[in-house]
Scaffold this motif. Sequence first.
Motif: not given
Length: 310
Positions: A206-211, A276-293
């Motif tokens: 997530i941090r890589e995508a944010a950077l 997409h990156q997490i799904e490729a790494m872990l091999g499972t469909p992902v629902y990702l909820d992101l909040r910025v604080k």
Amino acid sequence: MAEPETPAHRSGFACFVGRPNAGKSTLTNALVGSKVAITSDKPQTTRTVVRGIVHRPDAQLILVDTPGLHRPRTLLGERLNDLVRTTWAEVDVVAVCFPADEKIGPGDRFIVGELAKVRRTTKIAVATKTDLATPERIGTHLLDIAELGRATETEWAEIVPVSARSGDQVSLLADLLVGLIPEGPQLYPDGELTDSPEEMIAAELIREAALDGVRDELPHSIAVVVEEMGLREGRAEDRPLLDIHANLFVERSSQKGIVIGHKGSRLRAVGTAARHQIEAMLGTPVYLDLRVKVAKDWQKDPRQLRRLGF
């Protein structure tokens, strides 16, 4: 006629060090053959020590990828440097990375000078990014690395030029590293590529995508904490869904706006890329909820650093 002896199995730890953006994470991924460390064109992307595991019939090489050693300006910087020095003392081989497209500089001399204090660890030098340099430049670079070793009384067991991007000499480097680790049994199960917890992998991706593509002043200010992660209940076994709820922390309100983007467009793009990156790494469909604080000036605050995992 006696059977030829099978070489003993080797297992051990090697660590890549170098100034920020020297190609350490890209080299780790190339040797492992899969993405285990996040990469970015921004210096100081790596903040955690990632172990990538290279499996071979004759050896198991565990690669420890550390943050870039630098002259720290914040409490976070001091803690990252302490992490590097602790790692150096615990591995079998330290490989110092010197990018071939840049001259040896004060940062390189600082690192090798610090490393010279670690007496018992075997040290090799790696000229990285050779795909970005001419043969003449690489030749000069290798001579400069040898001279730096002499000037700091550092004995290089090997000096090897590689390109992680093109794959040039990556397998040779693997052979050299394996030859320098001790004999020993397999330490990790077959097929395991890293011992980083899945939450840490998700947070780093997530941090890589944010950077990716943000302004130069932002990289050091982003931290990611996965608050919740688990398979959604009530789903059929053949249709799993991994729920991940994560917070992106920045230091100032103005940075929050940069990360979110116009009407949330940037945050949505970050979420899609990370998912997409997490799904490729872990091999499972992902629902990702992101909040910025906002965690005001977290890099200088011991309490905030603890909360964010540093």
